[in-house]
Design an enzyme around this catalytic site. Sequence first.
Site, short mmCIF file in Angstrom:
data_model
loop_
_atom_site.label_atom_id
_atom_site.label_comp_id
_atom_site.label_asym_id
_atom_site.label_seq_id
_atom_site.Cartn_x
_atom_site.Cartn_y
_atom_site.Cartn_z
N LYS A 122 0.65 -1.06 0.09
CA LYS A 122 -0.15 0.07 -0.37
C LYS A 122 0.91 0.93 -0.08
O LYS A 122 0.72 2.22 -0.35
CB LYS A 122 -0.61 0.08 1.37
CG LYS A 122 -2.94 -1.09 1.66
CD LYS A 122 -2.61 -0.67 2.91
CE LYS A 122 -3.31 0.09 2.97
NZ LYS A 122 -3.47 -0.82 4.78
N LYS A 148 2.80 2.00 2.93
CA LYS A 148 3.06 2.57 4.13
C LYS A 148 3.38 2.35 4.96
O LYS A 148 3.90 0.98 4.70
CB LYS A 148 0.79 2.41 4.75
CG LYS A 148 0.01 3.71 4.55
CD LYS A 148 -1.41 3.14 4.98
CE LYS A 148 -1.93 4.32 5.21
NZ LYS A 148 -3.53 3.89 5.92
#
Length: 128
Positions: free
Chosen positions: A44, A46
């Site tokens: 993602k 992240k």
Amino acid sequence: MKRVITYGTFDTFHWGHMELLRRAREMGDWLAVGLSTDEFNAIKGKKSHLPYSRRLEILQAIKYVDLVFPENNWGQKRDDILKYNIDTFVMGDDWRGRFDNLADVCNVVYLARTANISSTLIKHSLQK
Ligand code: C2G
């Protein structure tokens, strides 16, 4: 028994997460949370402050949450919804429209995000 599901990283757990989980749980009688693994977070883009194990412990301590399971990829939602016999899928409205394809197997609900708080804000203030 109305069953609800949601997904997320829930890093540096905060009020915005709490309000999402509270409102999601209030849509039914049971709430499952697909918690993004550290490996999926990398996909993602992240990097969470807290590793999966800590984020899992925190969510398991939240009274609105009945089950936490790993979210390993983007594509598992449909299978999860069928596996857990879910009635309603809930996400914050930063995701509005992104999961409408699930509307053939459950209700899809986007809830207003809680303003002025985010894991990013918290992480930045931690770094000061
Ligand atoms: N949220 C919110 N208000 C905030 C911050 C977050 O309502 N101030 C909601 C988000 O909209 C999301 C949930 O809390 O529904 C979890 O947020 P994140 O941990 O940032 O989740 P995200 O990284 O968006 O991952 O497959 C879906 C993804 O795993 C969602």
